[in-house]
Design a protein around this motif. Structure first.
Motif, PDB file in Angstrom:
ATOM      1  N   TYR A  65       0.865  -1.299   0.150  1.00 56.49           N
ATOM      2  CA  TYR A  65      -0.004   0.122   0.076  1.00 56.49           C
ATOM      3  C   TYR A  65       0.858   1.294  -0.269  1.00 56.49           C
ATOM      4  N   THR A  66       1.921   1.343   0.829  1.00 54.51           N
ATOM      5  CA  THR A  66       2.762   2.470   1.231  1.00 54.51           C
ATOM      6  C   THR A  66       3.500   2.513  -0.277  1.00 54.51           C
ATOM      7  N   GLN A  69       0.973   4.194  -2.885  1.00 51.96           N
ATOM      8  CA  GLN A  69       0.993   5.687  -2.481  1.00 51.96           C
ATOM      9  C   GLN A  69       2.214   6.251  -3.106  1.00 51.96           C
ATOM     10  N   TRP A  73       2.262   9.278  -5.988  1.00 53.67           N
ATOM     11  CA  TRP A  73       1.914  10.506  -5.339  1.00 53.67           C
ATOM     12  C   TRP A  73       1.807  11.713  -6.257  1.00 53.67           C
ATOM     13  N   PRO A  84       3.132  11.493   0.979  1.00 47.87           N
ATOM     14  CA  PRO A  84       1.984  10.442   0.765  1.00 47.87           C
ATOM     15  C   PRO A  84       1.735   9.754   1.976  1.00 47.87           C
ATOM     16  N   TYR A 112      -1.001   9.846   7.848  1.00 51.00           N
ATOM     17  CA  TYR A 112      -0.901  10.732   6.813  1.00 51.00           C
ATOM     18  C   TYR A 112      -1.343  12.148   7.432  1.00 51.00           C
ATOM     19  N   TRP A 121      -8.878  -1.150   3.096  1.00 53.94           N
ATOM     20  CA  TRP A 121      -8.434  -1.273   1.630  1.00 53.94           C
ATOM     21  C   TRP A 121      -8.853  -2.651   0.951  1.00 53.94           C
ATOM     22  N   THR A 132      -2.402   7.237 -12.581  1.00 50.33           N
ATOM     23  CA  THR A 132      -3.368   7.495 -11.704  1.00 50.33           C
ATOM     24  C   THR A 132      -4.684   8.246 -11.981  1.00 50.33           C
ATOM     25  N   LEU A 199      -4.859   3.210  -8.681  1.00 48.30           N
ATOM     26  CA  LEU A 199      -3.390   3.644  -8.424  1.00 48.30           C
ATOM     27  C   LEU A 199      -2.627   2.510  -8.929  1.00 48.30           C
TER      28      LEU A 199
END
Length: 238
Positions: A65-66, A69, A73, A84, A112, A121, A132, A199
């Motif tokens: 996930y990180t 992102q 971003w 992000p 965040y 998620w 994106t 994403l």
């Protein structure tokens, strides 16, 4: 009324209040554990039938996930130092396939903008990684303001453009993905509360799912994501 009686009444009331609060805490605690046992029991029953895998914790999903992102971003021109979202932990992780598409569902601890939040998620893998794309429901006035501020993408369907904000660094991809069939689906389907995001190579939807561990809710959430992907033309992924 004597002072002794007043003191006795006050002490007695305090004891009764404390006992009542204790009972309420124990009651809600038992109710919570019973509900948790029920959800996990239904998940254990459904997982073999659906071909799902369950892990109480898998931080590699938080890393995924990180990474996603960070890769996607887009810097906020008004807040250049904003970073992000970053997930530190992934709990109640479910993986598998739905309609032939891989998916991951988890509860994430996300940091965040100086705040901590728990994020649900549910992401289905797309045919390919593309730029994106964010599609969010909006009102006509808000949509005009957002367009003036951010220069959002207009796809050419007046009703859709008036009710959704479309953001993407690649307007050509956005217009290719938002086919007439998808635009009509987004306008009419009540399950889509606020829109969806693409994403990297995953799609997530702002829907009404409250607990991804509940098999019925998870199946419905995955089907909704697949139905959106079904309406994106194959040429958009080329």
């Amino acid at each position: 009324m004597s002072v002794g009686v007043v003191v006795a009444l006050a002490v007695g009331g305090t004891v009764l209040l404390g006992a009542g609060l204790t009972w309420m805490v124990l009651h809600f605690n038992r109710q919570f554990h019973a509900e948790e046992a029920g959800v996990l029991g239904r998940l254990r029953e459904a997982s073999p039938r659906q071909g799902w895998m369950f892990a109480e914790r898998d931080d590699s999903v938080a890393e995924l996930y990180t990474w996603q992102q960070q890769e996607c971003w887009q810097r906020n021109p008004f807040r250049s130092l904003l970073r992000p979202p970053r997930a530190s932990r992934a709990k109640n992780v479910i993986t598998g396939f739905r309609r032939g598409r891989p998916f991951v569902a988890a509860q994430l601890d996300v940091h965040y903008d100086g705040e901590f939040q728990r994020v649900q998620w549910i992401a289905v893998t797309t045919p390919a990684a593309r730029p994106t794309l964010s599609v969010t429901r909006s009102g006509p006035i808000a949509s005009m303001v957002n367009n003036a501020l951010w220069g959002e993408v207009r796809v050419g369907y007046p009703e859709f453009d008036a009710r959704f904000d479309v953001m993407s660094p690649d307007p050509r991809f956005a217009m290719a993905a938002l086919s007439p069939a998808l635009a009509e689906f987004l306008l009419r389907d009540p399950r889509i509360l606020r829109g969806f995001t693409l994403l990297a190579d995953r799609i997530d939807v702002f829907d009404a799912t409250t607990d991804h561990r509940e098999p019925g809710q998870l199946v419905a959430a995955l089907d909704l994501r697949c139905e959106i992907l079904d309406r994106i033309p194959a040429a958009a992924w080329a």
